[in-house]
Structure formats: C-alpha cells, structure tokens
Design a protein around this motif. Structure first.
Motif, PDB file in Angstrom:
ATOM      1  N   ASP A  72     140.553  46.334  32.774  1.00  0.00           N
ATOM      2  CA  ASP A  72     141.207  47.232  33.733  1.00  0.00           C
ATOM      3  C   ASP A  72     142.523  46.642  34.224  1.00  0.00           C
ATOM      4  O   ASP A  72     143.507  47.373  34.426  1.00  0.00           O
ATOM      5  CB  ASP A  72     140.289  47.520  34.922  1.00  0.00           C
ATOM      6  N   PHE A  73     142.561  45.328  34.428  1.00  0.00           N
ATOM      7  CA  PHE A  73     143.812  44.722  34.866  1.00  0.00           C
ATOM      8  C   PHE A  73     144.872  44.841  33.779  1.00  0.00           C
ATOM      9  O   PHE A  73     146.054  45.087  34.077  1.00  0.00           O
ATOM     10  CB  PHE A  73     143.632  43.256  35.242  1.00  0.00           C
ATOM     11  N   LYS A  74     144.473  44.687  32.525  1.00  0.00           N
ATOM     12  CA  LYS A  74     145.425  44.796  31.419  1.00  0.00           C
ATOM     13  C   LYS A  74     146.071  46.177  31.399  1.00  0.00           C
ATOM     14  O   LYS A  74     147.287  46.314  31.254  1.00  0.00           O
ATOM     15  CB  LYS A  74     144.726  44.523  30.091  1.00  0.00           C
ATOM     16  N   LYS A  75     145.262  47.221  31.570  1.00  0.00           N
ATOM     17  CA  LYS A  75     145.798  48.584  31.583  1.00  0.00           C
ATOM     18  C   LYS A  75     146.696  48.786  32.804  1.00  0.00           C
ATOM     19  O   LYS A  75     147.765  49.402  32.717  1.00  0.00           O
ATOM     20  CB  LYS A  75     144.665  49.606  31.600  1.00  0.00           C
ATOM     21  N   LEU A  76     146.260  48.262  33.944  1.00  0.00           N
ATOM     22  CA  LEU A  76     147.055  48.369  35.157  1.00  0.00           C
ATOM     23  C   LEU A  76     148.404  47.680  34.982  1.00  0.00           C
ATOM     24  O   LEU A  76     149.450  48.238  35.334  1.00  0.00           O
ATOM     25  CB  LEU A  76     146.293  47.739  36.326  1.00  0.00           C
ATOM     26  N   PHE A  77     148.388  46.477  34.428  1.00  0.00           N
ATOM     27  CA  PHE A  77     149.627  45.709  34.322  1.00  0.00           C
ATOM     28  C   PHE A  77     150.604  46.325  33.324  1.00  0.00           C
ATOM     29  O   PHE A  77     151.822  46.160  33.464  1.00  0.00           O
ATOM     30  CB  PHE A  77     149.336  44.262  33.938  1.00  0.00           C
ATOM     31  N   GLN A  78     150.105  47.049  32.337  1.00  0.00           N
ATOM     32  CA  GLN A  78     151.011  47.724  31.404  1.00  0.00           C
ATOM     33  C   GLN A  78     151.947  48.667  32.147  1.00  0.00           C
ATOM     34  O   GLN A  78     153.125  48.795  31.807  1.00  0.00           O
ATOM     35  CB  GLN A  78     150.208  48.493  30.355  1.00  0.00           C
ATOM     36  N   THR A  79     151.416  49.331  33.162  1.00  0.00           N
ATOM     37  CA  THR A  79     152.249  50.221  33.975  1.00  0.00           C
ATOM     38  C   THR A  79     153.084  49.431  34.974  1.00  0.00           C
ATOM     39  O   THR A  79     154.272  49.705  35.171  1.00  0.00           O
ATOM     40  CB  THR A  79     151.376  51.240  34.730  1.00  0.00           C
ATOM     41  N   MET A  80     152.504  48.437  35.599  1.00  0.00           N
ATOM     42  CA  MET A  80     153.241  47.647  36.584  1.00  0.00           C
ATOM     43  C   MET A  80     154.435  46.938  35.954  1.00  0.00           C
ATOM     44  O   MET A  80     155.491  46.802  36.573  1.00  0.00           O
ATOM     45  CB  MET A  80     152.310  46.628  37.246  1.00  0.00           C
ATOM     46  N   SER A  81     154.284  46.483  34.710  1.00  0.00           N
ATOM     47  CA  SER A  81     155.371  45.779  34.033  1.00  0.00           C
ATOM     48  C   SER A  81     156.571  46.687  33.798  1.00  0.00           C
ATOM     49  O   SER A  81     157.705  46.221  33.712  1.00  0.00           O
ATOM     50  CB  SER A  81     154.880  45.200  32.701  1.00  0.00           C
TER      51      SER A  81
ATOM     52  N   ASN B 192     152.203  37.028  37.239  1.00  0.00           N
ATOM     53  CA  ASN B 192     151.746  36.100  38.289  1.00  0.00           C
ATOM     54  C   ASN B 192     151.906  36.699  39.679  1.00  0.00           C
ATOM     55  O   ASN B 192     151.224  36.289  40.627  1.00  0.00           O
ATOM     56  CB  ASN B 192     152.490  34.765  38.182  1.00  0.00           C
ATOM     57  N   ILE B 193     152.798  37.669  39.827  1.00  0.00           N
ATOM     58  CA  ILE B 193     152.928  38.382  41.095  1.00  0.00           C
ATOM     59  C   ILE B 193     151.938  39.532  41.146  1.00  0.00           C
ATOM     60  O   ILE B 193     151.241  39.741  42.144  1.00  0.00           O
ATOM     61  CB  ILE B 193     154.364  38.912  41.284  1.00  0.00           C
ATOM     62  N   ALA B 194     151.854  40.296  40.050  1.00  0.00           N
ATOM     63  CA  ALA B 194     150.988  41.475  40.013  1.00  0.00           C
ATOM     64  C   ALA B 194     149.532  41.129  40.302  1.00  0.00           C
ATOM     65  O   ALA B 194     148.845  41.852  41.034  1.00  0.00           O
ATOM     66  CB  ALA B 194     151.103  42.155  38.655  1.00  0.00           C
ATOM     67  N   MET B 195     149.047  40.029  39.766  1.00  0.00           N
ATOM     68  CA  MET B 195     147.638  39.687  39.928  1.00  0.00           C
ATOM     69  C   MET B 195     147.292  39.281  41.366  1.00  0.00           C
ATOM     70  O   MET B 195     146.130  39.334  41.759  1.00  0.00           O
ATOM     71  CB  MET B 195     147.254  38.555  38.973  1.00  0.00           C
TER      72      MET B 195
ATOM     73  N   PHE C 111     149.863  40.525  49.827  1.00  0.00           N
ATOM     74  CA  PHE C 111     149.128  39.683  48.893  1.00  0.00           C
ATOM     75  C   PHE C 111     147.699  39.360  49.338  1.00  0.00           C
ATOM     76  O   PHE C 111     147.394  39.282  50.526  1.00  0.00           O
ATOM     77  CB  PHE C 111     149.895  38.381  48.657  1.00  0.00           C
ATOM     78  N   LEU C 112     146.850  39.161  48.340  1.00  0.00           N
ATOM     79  CA  LEU C 112     145.474  38.749  48.554  1.00  0.00           C
ATOM     80  C   LEU C 112     145.406  37.287  48.984  1.00  0.00           C
ATOM     81  O   LEU C 112     146.352  36.522  48.761  1.00  0.00           O
ATOM     82  CB  LEU C 112     144.681  38.914  47.252  1.00  0.00           C
TER      83      LEU C 112
END
Length: 316
Positions: free
Chosen positions: A129-138, A145-148, A114-115
């Motif tokens: 960019d985070f929205k696109k990233l999280f679509q895959t992470m989800s 709240n963990i992904a960010m 974690f950061l």
C-alpha cells in the motif's frame, strides 16, 4: 518538507476541505458523475442556491458586502474574474479568507506534519500500500524519506492535491491582489482549528481513511476535473451532488467516520465563519471568499446568513 509543499498543502486544506472530503472516506467503485447544467432559480428567502459563485449580502442599515465561492485552482479561467465580480472586489474595503497565508502559518503547519520517530507509513500501511501511495506522492516531488514520516492524514491530503505549475491558486491570487490594493485582510479561522479536525482523529482512524484513499487513487483525477468543470459553470447544486455521490460507502464504520468529519469540516465551520464575519458585515463593503461548497446546503453560509435576516442576491 520543502517550503513550497507546505504552502500548497495548507492552501489545499483551507480551500478544498469540503469539496474533496468525500474522497477521504471513499471505499466503493461509484462512478463519478459528469457535469450538468442546472436551471437558475430566483433565490427567495429560505430557498437554497443552485448556481452562482458571488452573492451580495444586504440588510437595512448596513452597506452591502459580498460572498464569493472559490476553488483551489490555478487555471487561468478561474483566476479571470468576471467583470462584475472584479468590480465588487476592487471596490471592497476588506478581504476575508478562511485563513491568510504567510510565513507564520507555514511555521505552525510544519510542526504538525510528521509522525513520532517510532512510527512511519511503511509500518502502518504495509509495503504494498505504501508503494502505491508513494507512486502518487512522488509526482508531487516528494522524497521517500519524507513521505514515509508523514502523518496518515497529511499523506492523504497530498495525494488528492491538484498538481501545481505556477502555485498561484485562486485564494492566494485574491490575497495578493488585496495586498496590492492595500485592503484590510482578515481570517475567519486559524490554522490550528483547521488542522485539529484531522489531528483529533486516532492514528488507527487516520490509517483507515488513508487505506480507503489509496484504493481510490486512480479515480481522483476524474473527480477533480469534474468538480473543476462544475465550478466553471457556477453549478453549486452540481458540485454538491457530486460530493454527495462520492460519499456513499458500503462500510458502515467508514460511513460513520465520514459523517463525523463532514460535521466538523462543513456544518461546524460554517457556523463559526458566519459568526466571525459579522464584524465585517457590520462595517459593510466587505469581500468574503471561502470554498464554494461552503455556500450550499441547509447549513451553508447562504442559508445561515438568510436566517440572520440578510438578503442574498446573485451577482452575475
């Protein structure tokens, strides 16, 4: 982060570091090459292998040991070892892996993901960019709240990680089988050594790699499938070619960063692993399982072992 994701992440880092590393710095639209069938050539001294996942390691005065290339896959065709490989594994006195999986490893990993509280991926990447990233992470069951809060390199590994159904990947399967058979189990590396490769990068460089990966998200499933097909064909040369094709980039700074990563992820690690497997080779009857692409290339394990006077023979 749930325990199952920490376990899968460290397994993925350990066993698929090299075969997916080109994706980490991909910034062009190079088309993924298809699986090819390459002719089998006899492995003379100094020559490099084209095909073959299992190799007998021999030297006068020592009992033979065996080197086996793995892939991070739970496909039943991968888990179903050939009769000859299964025989060598069952008769082996010990199993050596890149790292052993266990609670201690997972605990060490948990503290590095974690950061700092003052940072998060939304601030570092921007909302789009985070929205696109999280679509895959989800799709991997991650909560926002963990992904960010994840470090950029951790998020990068998660989005290129194959989705799991059973959690029984080849490397984990071998470790569990070795335990059932009461084999001695050894690690060629530590989790700290593997994680340090990315943690040594500055935050800016991690973000740069993550942005490049986000651009390439739609192509990752095809890449994974092609790599998997080549593995099942035991096509080491094809796997290496696919990785090299994916490494090309028009960004010189990104290419330099990629080359630095590759030096650490492949060349330096191979030299360390060859050094640390010497005790097992001297004992003889060892079964050594590492990511398949560690076997190939001028600084691959097969070549390095040949340079130390060992003879390598393919086991069909």
């Amino acid at each position: 982060m749930p325990l199952q994701y920490m376990t899968q992440l460290i397994l993925f880092i350990s066993m698929f570091f090299y075969s997916l590393s080109p994706l980490l710095a991909k910034d062009t639209d190079t088309q993924v090459i298809k699986a090819t069938s390459l002719p089998l050539a006899a492995l003379a001294k100094g020559s490099l292998p084209e095909k073959g996942l299992c190799w007998e390691i021999s030297k006068p005065g020592q009992a033979s040991s065996y080197l086996f290339g793995t892939i991070h896959s739970e496909d039943q065709r991968v888990l179903q070892l050939s009769d000859s490989v299964r025989q060598k594994f069952d008769k082996a006195s010990s199993l050596s892996l890149e790292i052993q999986m266990g609670d201690e490893v997972i605990e060490k990993l948990a503290g590095t993901l974690f950061l700092p509280d003052s940072e998060n991926l939304i601030l570092l990447l921007g909302k789009e960019d985070f929205k696109k990233l999280f679509q895959t992470m989800s799709q991997h069951g991650m909560l926002v709240n963990i992904a960010m809060r994840l470090k950029p390199w951790v998020a990068m590994m998660i989005v290129i990680m194959p989705k799991t159904k059973t959690g029984l990947f080849l490397d984990k399967y071998l470790q569990e089988q070795a335990k059932v058979q009461n084999k001695a189990i050894y690690s060629l590396e530590s989790v700290e050594e593997q994680l340090a490769i990315f943690d040594s990068l500055s935050l800016d460089k991690q973000v740069r790699l993550l942005r490049a990966t986000v651009k390439y998200l739609d192509n990752i499933p095809e890449y994974l499938e092609n790599m998997h097909t080549l593995y099942l064909a035991q096509d080491l040369a094809g796997m290496e070619k696919l990785s090299n094709e994916m490494m090309k980039t028009e960004d010189p700074e990104l290419e330099a960063l990629n080359l630095r990563l590759m030096q650490h992820m492949l060349s330096k690690r191979n030299h360390v692993m060859v050094h640390r497997m010497q005790a097992r080779l001297q004992e003889g009857n060892a079964f050594i399982a590492v990511g398949a692409l560690h076997l190939v290339g001028k600084e691959g394990l097969i070549s390095l072992l040949q340079q130390q006077g060992y003879q390598l023979r393919r086991i069909d």
